[in-house]
Design an enzyme around this catalytic site. Sequence first.
Site, PDB file in Angstrom:
ATOM      1  N   ASP A  26       1.172  -1.197  -0.052  1.00 26.87           N
ATOM      2  CA  ASP A  26       0.327   0.348  -0.289  1.00 26.87           C
ATOM      3  C   ASP A  26       0.799   1.232  -0.285  1.00 26.87           C
ATOM      4  O   ASP A  26       1.317   1.176   0.269  1.00 26.87           O
ATOM      5  CB  ASP A  26      -0.588  -0.416   1.550  1.00 26.87           C
ATOM      6  CG  ASP A  26      -1.759   1.333   1.395  1.00 26.87           C
ATOM      7  OD1 ASP A  26      -2.264   1.901   0.583  1.00 26.87           O
ATOM      8  OD2 ASP A  26      -0.736   2.070   2.893  1.00 26.87           O
ATOM      9  N   ASP A  28      -0.656   5.137   0.894  1.00 28.77           N
ATOM     10  CA  ASP A  28      -0.772   6.232   1.889  1.00 28.77           C
ATOM     11  C   ASP A  28      -0.343   5.340   3.289  1.00 28.77           C
ATOM     12  O   ASP A  28      -1.400   4.931   3.407  1.00 28.77           O
ATOM     13  CB  ASP A  28      -1.762   7.257   1.100  1.00 28.77           C
ATOM     14  CG  ASP A  28      -1.748   7.564   0.508  1.00 28.77           C
ATOM     15  OD1 ASP A  28      -2.538   7.655  -1.178  1.00 28.77           O
ATOM     16  OD2 ASP A  28      -0.658   8.977   0.106  1.00 28.77           O
TER      17      ASP A  28
HETATM   18  C1  XBP Z   1      -5.239   5.726   0.793  1.00 33.98           C
HETATM   19  C2  XBP Z   1      -6.203   6.957   0.282  1.00 33.98           C
HETATM   20  C3  XBP Z   1      -6.180   7.981  -1.036  1.00 33.98           C
HETATM   21  C4  XBP Z   1      -5.277   9.345  -0.268  1.00 33.98           C
HETATM   22  C5  XBP Z   1      -5.180  10.435  -0.693  1.00 33.98           C
HETATM   23  O1  XBP Z   1      -4.762   5.800  -0.092  1.00 33.98           O
HETATM   24  O2  XBP Z   1      -7.090   6.447   0.692  1.00 33.98           O
HETATM   25  O3  XBP Z   1      -7.410   8.957  -1.709  1.00 33.98           O
HETATM   26  O4  XBP Z   1      -5.896   9.534   1.001  1.00 33.98           O
HETATM   27  O5  XBP Z   1      -5.138  10.111  -1.893  1.00 33.98           O
HETATM   28  P1  XBP Z   1      -3.901   4.306   0.296  1.00 33.98           P
HETATM   29  P2  XBP Z   1      -5.967  10.606  -3.874  1.00 33.98           P
HETATM   30  O6  XBP Z   1      -3.321   4.071   1.524  1.00 33.98           O
HETATM   31  O7  XBP Z   1      -4.509   3.109  -0.572  1.00 33.98           O
HETATM   32  O8  XBP Z   1      -2.852   4.507  -0.588  1.00 33.98           O
HETATM   33  O9  XBP Z   1      -6.580  12.149  -3.104  1.00 33.98           O
HETATM   34  O10 XBP Z   1      -5.234  10.571  -4.810  1.00 33.98           O
HETATM   35  O11 XBP Z   1      -7.349   9.665  -3.251  1.00 33.98           O
HETATM   36 MG    MG Z   2      -2.647   3.247   3.291  1.00 32.02          MG
END
Ligand code: XBP
Ligand code: MG
Length: 251
Positions: A26, A28
């Site tokens: 993953d 973020d």
């Molecule tokens: C995390 C998310 C993303 C980010 C914001 O993604 O849910 O929406 O919060 O990025 P992951 P965007 O943990 O699956 O990597 O504004 O581009 O959605």
């Molecule tokens: Mg994440």
Amino acid sequence: MQADATTIAAADAAELIRRAAALIFDVDGTLAETEELHRQAFNHAFVRHGLDWQWDRAVYKDLLRVTGGKERMRAYHDRLPSARPLSDADIASLHRIKTAHYAGLIETGCCPLRPGVAELLGAAKARSQRLAIATTTSHGNIDALLSQALGARWAAQFDAIVGGDDVRQKKPAADVYLEILARLKLDPSDCVAIEDSGNGLIAASRAGIPVLITRSMFFGDDDFSAARFVLDDLSELGLAEQKTEKQPHAQ
Ligand code: XBP
Ligand code: MG
């Protein structure tokens, strides 16, 4: 010397990681603590768009249950009792402003990879393990983060990269993980997903992939009972390996 339960769990987690044919990351909250910058970027976009919205950390923590930035803004708007209409075009424009500001924040270098991430990527490549990314965010955001952290040729380290816009349904749907498995042509049980959130755990579990959780800033107290292992961060894997090398028969 008696190893404590935490050390044994980290050693077992390290063994699961070592044995995997592929590690699926993953982004973020897992590779880096990016959500605080996403939050700041959303607030910047709201000001630029003339909205009196400002998401503090408590509000953002709750909104993070909605994956996808555009979907998150729509969910917040829907909650407001008397908000002015906000079209999909408005949401898309807000998201473009937000994404551009987020990239600028990342480019300052203020959001390094989390502890143990670079070491694990290096160890995996040394073991000829395949690496993949399965995220809800956009390719632009992935590139901003990893070109800053790993250099311009970062993508060459990964065998497959699937973002939120590549699939029909974002996490907690299994789509991104199923797409990775299809591209790698691997059985889910031969892989390990490394995640930080409840939605990510559900998504990978629905694809049949064992999950290693690293607790992150906004999801530290989520329920991760369905995960194979839960660590504070990936540096615990390296520490466990060092202990195992020193005391190979400690039980
Ligand atoms: C995390 C998310 C993303 C980010 C914001 O993604 O849910 O929406 O919060 O990025 P992951 P965007 O943990 O699956 O990597 O504004 O581009 O959605
Ligand atoms: Mg994440």
